[in-house]
Design a protein around this motif. Structure first.
Motif, PDB file in Angstrom:
ATOM      1  N   LYS A  21       0.829  -1.209   0.000  1.00  0.00           N
ATOM      2  CA  LYS A  21       0.000   0.000   0.000  1.00  0.00           C
ATOM      3  C   LYS A  21       0.860   1.255   0.000  1.00  0.00           C
ATOM      4  O   LYS A  21       0.529   2.251  -0.643  1.00  0.00           O
ATOM      5  CB  LYS A  21      -0.943  -0.007   1.201  1.00  0.00           C
ATOM      6  N   GLU A  22       1.981   1.222   0.725  1.00  0.00           N
ATOM      7  CA  GLU A  22       2.887   2.380   0.748  1.00  0.00           C
ATOM      8  C   GLU A  22       3.584   2.556  -0.596  1.00  0.00           C
ATOM      9  O   GLU A  22       3.793   3.675  -1.056  1.00  0.00           O
ATOM     10  CB  GLU A  22       3.919   2.221   1.860  1.00  0.00           C
ATOM     11  N   LEU A  23       3.956   1.438  -1.216  1.00  0.00           N
ATOM     12  CA  LEU A  23       4.672   1.523  -2.490  1.00  0.00           C
ATOM     13  C   LEU A  23       3.803   2.053  -3.619  1.00  0.00           C
ATOM     14  O   LEU A  23       4.311   2.701  -4.540  1.00  0.00           O
ATOM     15  CB  LEU A  23       5.234   0.145  -2.872  1.00  0.00           C
ATOM     16  N   ILE A  24       2.508   1.801  -3.564  1.00  0.00           N
ATOM     17  CA  ILE A  24       1.646   2.293  -4.647  1.00  0.00           C
ATOM     18  C   ILE A  24       1.044   3.664  -4.334  1.00  0.00           C
ATOM     19  O   ILE A  24       0.383   4.237  -5.183  1.00  0.00           O
ATOM     20  CB  ILE A  24       0.522   1.284  -4.974  1.00  0.00           C
ATOM     21  N   ASN A  25       1.306   4.178  -3.145  1.00  0.00           N
ATOM     22  CA  ASN A  25       0.797   5.492  -2.764  1.00  0.00           C
ATOM     23  C   ASN A  25       1.690   6.569  -3.404  1.00  0.00           C
ATOM     24  O   ASN A  25       2.868   6.666  -3.080  1.00  0.00           O
ATOM     25  CB  ASN A  25       0.787   5.638  -1.241  1.00  0.00           C
ATOM     26  N   PRO A  26       1.143   7.407  -4.276  1.00  0.00           N
ATOM     27  CA  PRO A  26       1.974   8.412  -4.951  1.00  0.00           C
ATOM     28  C   PRO A  26       2.456   9.533  -4.025  1.00  0.00           C
ATOM     29  O   PRO A  26       3.345  10.294  -4.395  1.00  0.00           O
ATOM     30  CB  PRO A  26       1.044   8.967  -6.039  1.00  0.00           C
ATOM     31  N   GLU A  27       1.901   9.625  -2.836  1.00  0.00           N
ATOM     32  CA  GLU A  27       2.302  10.693  -1.929  1.00  0.00           C
ATOM     33  C   GLU A  27       3.332  10.244  -0.910  1.00  0.00           C
ATOM     34  O   GLU A  27       3.725  11.007  -0.040  1.00  0.00           O
ATOM     35  CB  GLU A  27       1.055  11.242  -1.229  1.00  0.00           C
ATOM     36  N   LYS A  28       3.785   9.007  -1.014  1.00  0.00           N
ATOM     37  CA  LYS A  28       4.808   8.493  -0.101  1.00  0.00           C
ATOM     38  C   LYS A  28       5.922   7.862  -0.908  1.00  0.00           C
ATOM     39  O   LYS A  28       5.764   7.554  -2.076  1.00  0.00           O
ATOM     40  CB  LYS A  28       4.215   7.433   0.834  1.00  0.00           C
ATOM     41  N   GLY A  29       7.040   7.655  -0.256  1.00  0.00           N
ATOM     42  CA  GLY A  29       8.125   6.934  -0.899  1.00  0.00           C
ATOM     43  C   GLY A  29       9.209   7.855  -1.432  1.00  0.00           C
ATOM     44  O   GLY A  29       9.283   9.030  -1.102  1.00  0.00           O
ATOM     45  N   HIS A  30      10.031   7.284  -2.278  1.00  0.00           N
ATOM     46  CA  HIS A  30      11.185   7.989  -2.835  1.00  0.00           C
ATOM     47  C   HIS A  30      11.095   7.956  -4.354  1.00  0.00           C
ATOM     48  O   HIS A  30      10.571   7.011  -4.937  1.00  0.00           O
ATOM     49  CB  HIS A  30      12.489   7.314  -2.412  1.00  0.00           C
ATOM     50  N   VAL A  31      11.640   8.984  -4.957  1.00  0.00           N
ATOM     51  CA  VAL A  31      11.752   9.028  -6.408  1.00  0.00           C
ATOM     52  C   VAL A  31      13.232   8.956  -6.725  1.00  0.00           C
ATOM     53  O   VAL A  31      14.021   9.771  -6.235  1.00  0.00           O
ATOM     54  CB  VAL A  31      11.142  10.320  -6.989  1.00  0.00           C
ATOM     55  N   ASN A  32      13.620   7.983  -7.519  1.00  0.00           N
ATOM     56  CA  ASN A  32      15.017   7.840  -7.928  1.00  0.00           C
ATOM     57  C   ASN A  32      15.200   8.519  -9.278  1.00  0.00           C
ATOM     58  O   ASN A  32      14.487   8.217 -10.232  1.00  0.00           O
ATOM     59  CB  ASN A  32      15.407   6.364  -8.035  1.00  0.00           C
TER      60      ASN A  32
END
Length: 103
Positions: free
Chosen positions: A83-94
């Motif tokens: 759920k965190e990985l598919i959330n566009p408002e969380k995570g990191h952009v490489n």
């Protein structure tokens, strides 16, 4: 083996009371009894034993509960991660770029 049966087992082990566990799980008591019996038949061992009006885990049931707790926690952690990985408002952009474009 049914995932729901494992969840039922964990709740029954926590409450050690058929009616309370069934109510917490929002299912009927016969459905809970059926699920536990099916699980015990599949494993070939009793997981619970009667104790007056309540029930309690057998020694094998206690051992099995440890594995069920770990397994369900791992599964829940995996669900949370997805759920965190598919959330566009969380995570990191490489970002990647070549050296010449970086200057």
């Amino acid at each position: 083996m049914n995932l729901r049966h494992l969840i039922f087992f964990r709740e029954l082990a926590r409450t050690q009371h058929m009616a309370k566990a069934a109510e917490n799980l929002d299912i009927s008591q016969p459905s809970l009894s059926y699920a536990i019996k099916k699980l015990e038949n599949e494993l070939g061992v009793p997981l619970f034993e009667p104790e007056g009006r309540n029930i309690r885990l057998t020694p094998l049931g206690k051992t099995y509960l440890n594995y069920i707790d770990k397994s369900l926690k791992t599964l829940n952690d995996g669900n949370t991660l997805i759920k965190e990985l598919i959330n566009p408002e969380k995570g990191h952009v490489n970002l990647g770029f070549t050296y010449t474009l970086g200057q």
